[in-house]
Design an enzyme around this catalytic site. Structure first.
Site, PDB file in Angstrom:
ATOM      1  CB  CYS A   1      -0.758  -0.007   1.250  1.00  0.00           C
ATOM      2  SG  CYS A   1      -1.808  -1.206   1.342  1.00  0.00           S
TER       3      CYS A   1
ATOM      4  NE  ARG B   1       4.396   1.857  -1.267  1.00  0.00           N
ATOM      5  CZ  ARG B   1       5.483   1.855  -0.363  1.00  0.00           C
ATOM      6  NH1 ARG B   1       6.674   2.575  -0.440  1.00  0.00           N
ATOM      7  NH2 ARG B   1       5.133   1.341   0.973  1.00  0.00           N
TER       8      ARG B   1
ATOM      9  CD1 TRP C   1       0.149  -4.986  -4.008  1.00  0.00           C
ATOM     10  CD2 TRP C   1       0.273  -6.150  -1.935  1.00  0.00           C
ATOM     11  NE1 TRP C   1       0.838  -6.255  -4.136  1.00  0.00           N
ATOM     12  CE2 TRP C   1       0.951  -6.939  -2.911  1.00  0.00           C
ATOM     13  CE3 TRP C   1       0.471  -6.490  -0.762  1.00  0.00           C
ATOM     14  CZ2 TRP C   1       1.409  -8.182  -2.990  1.00  0.00           C
ATOM     15  CZ3 TRP C   1       1.009  -7.768  -0.347  1.00  0.00           C
ATOM     16  CH2 TRP C   1       1.735  -8.702  -1.604  1.00  0.00           C
TER      17      TRP C   1
ATOM     18  CG  ASN D   1       1.965   0.204   4.024  1.00  0.00           C
ATOM     19  OD1 ASN D   1       1.626  -1.343   3.888  1.00  0.00           O
ATOM     20  ND2 ASN D   1       3.134   0.533   3.780  1.00  0.00           N
ATOM     21  N   GLY D   2       0.175  -1.682   6.259  1.00  0.00           N
ATOM     22  CA  GLY D   2       0.479  -2.661   7.258  1.00  0.00           C
ATOM     23  C   GLY D   2      -0.419  -3.706   7.377  1.00  0.00           C
TER      24      GLY D   2
ATOM     25  CD  GLU E   1      18.352  -9.986 -10.291  1.00  0.00           C
ATOM     26  OE1 GLU E   1      18.318 -10.455  -9.288  1.00  0.00           O
ATOM     27  OE2 GLU E   1      18.118  -8.804 -10.524  1.00  0.00           O
TER      28      GLU E   1
ATOM     29  CE  LYS F   1      14.739  -8.295 -11.932  1.00  0.00           C
ATOM     30  NZ  LYS F   1      15.461  -8.259 -10.895  1.00  0.00           N
TER      31      LYS F   1
ATOM     32  CD  GLU G   1      11.241  -9.503 -10.666  1.00  0.00           C
ATOM     33  OE1 GLU G   1      10.382  -9.377  -9.420  1.00  0.00           O
ATOM     34  OE2 GLU G   1      12.273  -9.101 -10.707  1.00  0.00           O
TER      35      GLU G   1
ATOM     36  CG  HIS H   1      23.778 -33.450  -9.985  1.00  0.00           C
ATOM     37  ND1 HIS H   1      24.437 -34.617  -9.402  1.00  0.00           N
ATOM     38  CD2 HIS H   1      24.904 -32.831 -10.408  1.00  0.00           C
ATOM     39  CE1 HIS H   1      25.715 -34.571  -9.702  1.00  0.00           C
ATOM     40  NE2 HIS H   1      25.947 -33.506 -10.345  1.00  0.00           N
TER      41      HIS H   1
ATOM     42  CE  LYS I   1      11.468  -0.708  -6.660  1.00  0.00           C
ATOM     43  NZ  LYS I   1      12.536  -1.774  -7.392  1.00  0.00           N
TER      44      LYS I   1
HETATM   45  C1  F6R Z   1      13.278  -8.341  -7.831  1.00  0.00           C
HETATM   46  C2  F6R Z   1      12.849  -7.383  -6.805  1.00  0.00           C
HETATM   47  C3  F6R Z   1      12.531  -8.092  -5.371  1.00  0.00           C
HETATM   48  C4  F6R Z   1      13.416  -7.232  -4.589  1.00  0.00           C
HETATM   49  C5  F6R Z   1      13.092  -7.868  -3.082  1.00  0.00           C
HETATM   50  C6  F6R Z   1      14.231  -7.027  -1.984  1.00  0.00           C
HETATM   51  O1  F6R Z   1      13.126  -7.536  -8.961  1.00  0.00           O
HETATM   52  O2  F6R Z   1      12.434  -6.308  -6.992  1.00  0.00           O
HETATM   53  O3  F6R Z   1      12.904  -9.265  -5.438  1.00  0.00           O
HETATM   54  O4  F6R Z   1      15.011  -7.214  -4.756  1.00  0.00           O
HETATM   55  O5  F6R Z   1      11.824  -7.551  -2.645  1.00  0.00           O
HETATM   56  O6  F6R Z   1      13.789  -5.649  -1.848  1.00  0.00           O
HETATM   57  P1  F6R Z   1      14.839  -4.674  -1.503  1.00  0.00           P
HETATM   58  O7  F6R Z   1      16.233  -4.654  -2.166  1.00  0.00           O
HETATM   59  O8  F6R Z   1      14.008  -3.261  -1.306  1.00  0.00           O
HETATM   60  O9  F6R Z   1      15.057  -5.128   0.075  1.00  0.00           O
END
Ligand code: F6R
Length: 616
Positions: free
Chosen positions: A2, A28, A76, A102-103, A489, A493, A496, A512, A611
């Site tokens: 949120c 977010r 959210w 938010n929470g 990574e 990417k 997601e 394996h 986010k």
């Molecule tokens: C992937 C992504 C998430 C963040 C994770 C940690 O693209 O954005 O996996 O990397 O939620 O977020 P931070 O770095 O803000 O702790």
């Protein structure tokens, strides 16, 4: 997660400013949005599930009166599915108090039952409507908005950042935070509260950061902050060096693409002011107070983070082992609580987080500190919880990262980790001056070596690979040594933002189990740049090829061996092995981006993702 905005101004209509703030918070992730104004002694709310544009259409149909104070929210869903009735803001049943939150309130079922017994009728399934009614009950008893807030939050268990206003208290707003972020912006004509700084950059660059448990009362001209015990706190303003333009797309179709292309500058901003080519010394700012002696005394380093930052952590461990000969371990921060308790006195823990608000990472940080350990935070957001609570801080200077898929933060983190590894290596006398200088020169050179990755020729190659990948439902990413976290990574990417199932594996692990997946046409992305694992990686590529799998390889432009095996080459410049992850991740980010583009996905706001994940 949120997003919250609250604003009170001395003159004008504040609603457009709140809506601008909400649009900035879109990144977010959210499923509904709403606003409320307090004007002429009445609270009025508009809220809609869907995008902010749906809310704007509602506002065009059912206009709100001009107001000096307003709150806004992007939701959210946690309690109650996305629906108009569950969208914030929420009011008490008598329409006297309005709250954005938010929470997660963990005891909301009990609180709701108690209020229902008193005759309160609820119109949503949210925990927030409970807060609004608690606040109204307290306000009836005390007549003072701040006292009512204190009385209400005293009954809440869980995480909250909230902003509220009430009929009869015109010109006044209250806010509180526990385990969810909230900043206060101080402008010439008003005071503002929001979940993060970018939401208020169009209004001010002067901020105050609320600490856990603190509350705040603010009007257009003044603000007062109180600690958890209700004692007045004095706090200096912090100047934010981000600009509103940095939080805008600037002509790019997506934030993600803009942020990928910003990476050469991110590297420069994060690194270049922190070392001198003449002395070879790496210095961090005042937030980092560990001495050479402290660094020499450490017996091990622990790295913790989540998501993309976790992949950076894996690389940080390898860099420090190599340059400082310091043993280390890397843990997913959410697993820390369940790992064996080791001596903290001889360890240093590095917590990495772009936002500095990831609940799992903060929990791990606090646990380490409680056990007597020392924490270095690596973080992109000045004033965030990690930045404030870590014992030592290294800021990455990425500017605001808006795209939900993290890109430039990764490069900022790797740059900071490389500098940290050199700093520790020099302190522990594992690196002599010449070697230290050479490593720093290598880093400086990478900035321009990244340029070809954004040229049309590279784009054509990546686009061809994306066209091939887009119709597939599953994909493997392989890498060895330093290139394994890069494979992880790349897979993250792709999955997601394109929703194609993708898994990263150490290339040696392929035989394996995962090899069972490979048949004709199965895509395997291999990170195959030169280094200690190069030959073995070539063998893995042969194994894929022998089974009819299709190979997409991140490889140096001039590498004929890889070219002979791969169906698609994602070309990268040749750089020293320790820095290859910074370079190699870029075509994988672009591959994910281009694939999602072919598939017509919502690149900057992928489904179900937030986010900043502020709940554990
Ligand atoms: C992937 C992504 C998430 C963040 C994770 C940690 O693209 O954005 O996996 O990397 O939620 O977020 P931070 O770095 O803000 O702790």
């Amino acid at each position: 997660m949120c997003g919250i905005v609250g604003a009170v101004v001395a003159a004008g209509d504040v609603l457009p400013e709140v809506l601008t703030g909400l649009r900035t918070l879109e990144y977010r992730g959210y499923d509904s949005a709403g606003v409320a104004v307090l004007a002429g002694g009445l609270l009025e709310v508009r809220r809609k599930s869907g995008r902010i544009s749906a809310l704007e259409a509602e506002l065009a149909d059912r206009r709100l009166p001009s107001a000096l104070q307003a709150v806004g929210h992007t939701r959210w869903a946690t309690h109650g599915k996305p629906a108009d009735r569950n969208a914030h803001p929420h009011r008490d049943q008598d329409n006297q108090v309005v709250v954005v939150h938010n929470g997660i309130i963990e005891n909301f079922v009990e609180l709701r039952a108690e209020l229902e017994k008193e005759g309160v009728a609820f119109s949503s399934e949210t925990d927030t409507e409970v807060i609004a009614n608690l606040l109204a009950r307290q306000l009836r008893a005390t007549g003072d908005l701040h006292a009512a807030l204190l009385g209400a939050i005293d009954q809440l268990h869980g995480a909250y950042a909230l902003v509220a206003m009430a009929v009869g208290h015109e010109g006044e707003m209250v806010a509180a935070r526990r385990d969810s972020p909230l900043v206060l912006g101080v402008g010439a004509g008003g005071r503002f509260a929001a979940s993060d700084m970018p939401a208020l950059l169009h209004l001010t660059r002067d901020f105050l950061f609320l600490e856990n448990g603190e509350t705040c009362v603010f009007t257009a001209e003044s603000h007062r902050i109180f600690d958890a015990a209700g004692k007045l706190v004095s706090r200096d303003l912090a100047k934010c060096d981000w600009t509103p333009e940095q939080a805008e797309k600037g002509g790019y179709p997506h934030f993600m693409l803009k942020e990928i292309e910003e990476q050469p500058d991110v590297l420069a901003r994060t690194a270049f002011d922190r070392f001198r080519d003449s002395t070879g010394d790496v210095t961090f700012e005042d937030g980092f107070q560990l001495t050479d002696e402290d660094l020499r005394r450490a017996a091990r380093l622990r790295f913790m983070a989540m998501g993309t930052s976790f992949h950076a952590a894996l690389l940080g461990q390898q860099m420090t082992a190599e340059l400082a000969r310091l043993p280390g371990e890397t843990l997913n921060a959410s697993e820390f609580l369940y790992s064996p308790r080791l001596a903290e006195e001889t360890a240093i823990t590095v917590i990495i987080s772009q936002s500095g608000e990831t609940a799992d990472s903060l929990r791990a940080m606090r646990e380490v500190k409680e056990r007597g350990g020392t924490v270095i935070g690596i973080c992109n957001v000045q004033g965030s919880t990690l930045a404030r609570e870590a014992d030592h801080l290294i800021l990455t200077h990425c500017g605001p990262e808006v795209g939900v898929a993290s890109t430039k933060a990764f490069v900022g983190q790797l740059t900071a980790l490389y500098l940290l590894a050199i700093r520790i290596g020099r302190a522990r006398e594992e690196l002599d001056l010449d070697k230290g200088l050479a490593l720093l020169r290598d880093l400086r050179a990478v900035r321009t070596q990244l340029d070809p990755l954004f040229e049309p020729e590279t784009h054509v190659a990546i686009r061809a690979a994306a066209d091939f990948l887009a119709p597939k439902s599953s994909c493997l990413f392989l890498g060895r040594g330093l290139l394994f976290p890069v494979a992880l990574e790349g897979a993250l990417k792709l999955k997601e933002i394109s929703y194609i199932h993708a898994e990263g594996y150490p290339a040696g692990e392929m035989k394996h189990g995962p090899i069972a997946l490979i048949d004709t046409d199965f895509p395997v992305v291999v990170v195959a740049t030169p280094g200690r694992a190069y030959k073995k990686t070539l063998s893995n590529m042969e194994e894929v090829k022998a089974r009819g799998g299709r190979l997409l390889a991140v490889a140096c432009r001039e590498d004929e061996k890889v070219a002979a095996l791969a169906d698609f080459i994602l070309p990268v410049p040749s750089v020293p092995e320790l820095l290859a992850p910074i370079v190699n991740v870029v075509p994988l980010q672009l591959l994910a981006y281009e694939t999602a583009l072919v598939l017509g996905c919502d690149i900057d706001q992928p489904r179900n993702l937030a986010k900043s994940v502020t709940v554990e």
